[in-house]
Enzyme design. Structure first.
Site, PDB file in Angstrom:
ATOM      1  N   LYS A  53       0.889  -1.168   0.108  1.00 24.29           N
ATOM      2  CA  LYS A  53       0.148  -0.055   0.023  1.00 24.29           C
ATOM      3  C   LYS A  53       0.949   1.028   0.069  1.00 24.29           C
ATOM      4  O   LYS A  53       0.567   2.334  -0.769  1.00 24.29           O
ATOM      5  CB  LYS A  53      -0.933  -0.284   1.158  1.00 24.29           C
ATOM      6  CG  LYS A  53      -2.029  -1.131   0.800  1.00 24.29           C
ATOM      7  CD  LYS A  53      -2.877  -1.458   2.276  1.00 24.29           C
ATOM      8  CE  LYS A  53      -3.894  -2.557   2.133  1.00 24.29           C
ATOM      9  NZ  LYS A  53      -4.562  -3.076   3.254  1.00 24.29           N
ATOM     10  N   GLN A  97      -4.529  -1.333   9.492  1.00 22.01           N
ATOM     11  CA  GLN A  97      -4.579  -2.562   8.809  1.00 22.01           C
ATOM     12  C   GLN A  97      -5.346  -3.827  10.043  1.00 22.01           C
ATOM     13  O   GLN A  97      -4.991  -3.739  11.052  1.00 22.01           O
ATOM     14  CB  GLN A  97      -3.214  -3.193   8.908  1.00 22.01           C
ATOM     15  CG  GLN A  97      -2.768  -4.411   7.897  1.00 22.01           C
ATOM     16  CD  GLN A  97      -3.751  -4.407   6.519  1.00 22.01           C
ATOM     17  OE1 GLN A  97      -3.495  -3.562   5.639  1.00 22.01           O
ATOM     18  NE2 GLN A  97      -4.113  -5.501   6.268  1.00 22.01           N
ATOM     19  N   ASP A 120     -10.742   3.160   3.630  1.00 23.45           N
ATOM     20  CA  ASP A 120     -11.155   1.430   3.560  1.00 23.45           C
ATOM     21  C   ASP A 120     -12.721   1.217   3.280  1.00 23.45           C
ATOM     22  O   ASP A 120     -12.993   0.091   2.954  1.00 23.45           O
ATOM     23  CB  ASP A 120     -10.586   1.014   4.822  1.00 23.45           C
ATOM     24  CG  ASP A 120      -9.314  -0.288   4.399  1.00 23.45           C
ATOM     25  OD1 ASP A 120      -8.845  -0.311   3.276  1.00 23.45           O
ATOM     26  OD2 ASP A 120      -8.907  -0.478   5.540  1.00 23.45           O
TER      27      ASP A 120
END
Ligand code: NAP
Length: 283
Positions: A53, A97, A120
């Site tokens: 990422k 995460q 997200d």
């Protein structure tokens, strides 16, 4: 029939090129899109994901910050870090995460992220916006699947889509996105008694289970489009999806491979969401 591949690597490259151009245009206005990636603990898979990422940010010209913390970090300290990132004007997107260590309440952490920075798309405000068709951040994996369907010019109106899996991050948002495009949607899960009876009716199948060979050739209507979200390891330890690729590609019209399918598109859509979070500042 041998299905055509929907190449996630190629579509990713093309989409990231467009992202890079929009990033450059935004930088010319004095705004550099910024993503904060927060990793708690040392889960090996998570370490690979966060590296990819951060690299995608570098490749597209975005600013990124990787914050790594020990697995012993307290939930209160993590919430304080998220609050600080909410108030950081150089950061437009925040990603924590998952999975988090078990002493933390992942949903509580996600709900602490400002919805304006929830790239997200896991915050309940983002989920609600998708549910009612309002603007908001879409979860990256199903969003990438929609882009893959768009890339082949697939018109979902009047088609029957079957989603296998009902998680909050893949299955449910996937079903809502397909519904928004006027597909008739069936969601299957572990308590679905006859999965094959459902998938045989489908024009589009999205497999998001996390088990090898959940979808085999005898379960697919000839000409169906098959998107494979699953990430598993085969007996040789190689990455594979939920779909019996060798068999299903002889029946489907289009199919996504694993690796090189939905995976790269997930990170690409994270870049798109982060860019859009920054673009909203000048809109
Ligand atoms: P998850 O939370 O474990 O959900 C799996 C879903 O599959 C559940 O809804 C479960 O049903 C259902 N299921 C389990 N066994 C089934 C069966 N035999 N028949 C039908 N449905 C069944 O997983 P997830 O987070 O959605 O992820 C799914 C897969 O996608 C995993 O392999 C994950 O690694 C992968 N993934 C890939 C990407 C990517 O970027 N490529 C991103 C995210 C996830 P119940 O709800 O009844 O338990």
């Amino acid at each position: 029939m041998t299905a055509q591949l929907i190449d996630g690597n190629a579509l990713s490259r093309q989409t990231r090129e467009q992202v890079s151009q929009r990033v450059a245009a935004l930088k010319a206005k004095g705004i550099t899109p910024g993503l904060a990636v927060v990793l708690v603990g040392d889960n090996p898979a998570s370490q690979v994901y966060v590296r990819n990422k951060v690299k995608a940010c570098e490749d597209t010209g975005m600013h990124s910050v990787l914050e790594k913390y020990d697995a012993t970090m307290t939930e209160a300290d993590l919430l304080a870090r998220v609050e600080a990132l909410n108030n950081d004007p150089t950061i437009h997107g925040i990603l924590v995460q998952l999975p988090l260590p078990t002493h933390m309440d992942a949903q509580k952490v996600i709900e602490t992220i400002s919805p304006a920075k929830d790239v997200d798309g896991f915050h309940v405000a983002s989920a609600g916006a998708l549910m009612v068709g309002q603007p908001g951040f879409w979860p990256c994996t199903p969003y990438g699947c929609m882009k893959m369907l768009e890339s082949i010019g697939y018109n979902l109106r009047g088609k029957h889509a079957v989603v296998i899996g009902r998680s909050n991050i893949v299955g449910k948002p996937m079903a809502l996105m397909l519904l928004q495009q006027n597909a008739t949607v069936t969601i299957c899960h572990s308590a679905t008694p006859d999965l094959k009876a459902m998938t045989l009716q489908a024009d589009v199948i999205v497999a998001a289970v996390g088990k090898r060979n959940v979808l085999t050739a005898d379960m697919v209507k000839p000409g169906a489009v098959v998107l494979d979200v699953g990430m598993n390891r085969n007996d040789e330890g190689k990455l594979c999806g939920d779909v019996d690729f060798a068999g299903v590609k002889e029946v489907a019209s289009y199919i996504t491979p694993v690796p090189g399918g939905v995976g790269p598109m997930t990170i690409t859509m994270l870049m798109v969401n982060t860019l859009e979070a920054a673009e909203r500042l000048v809109a």
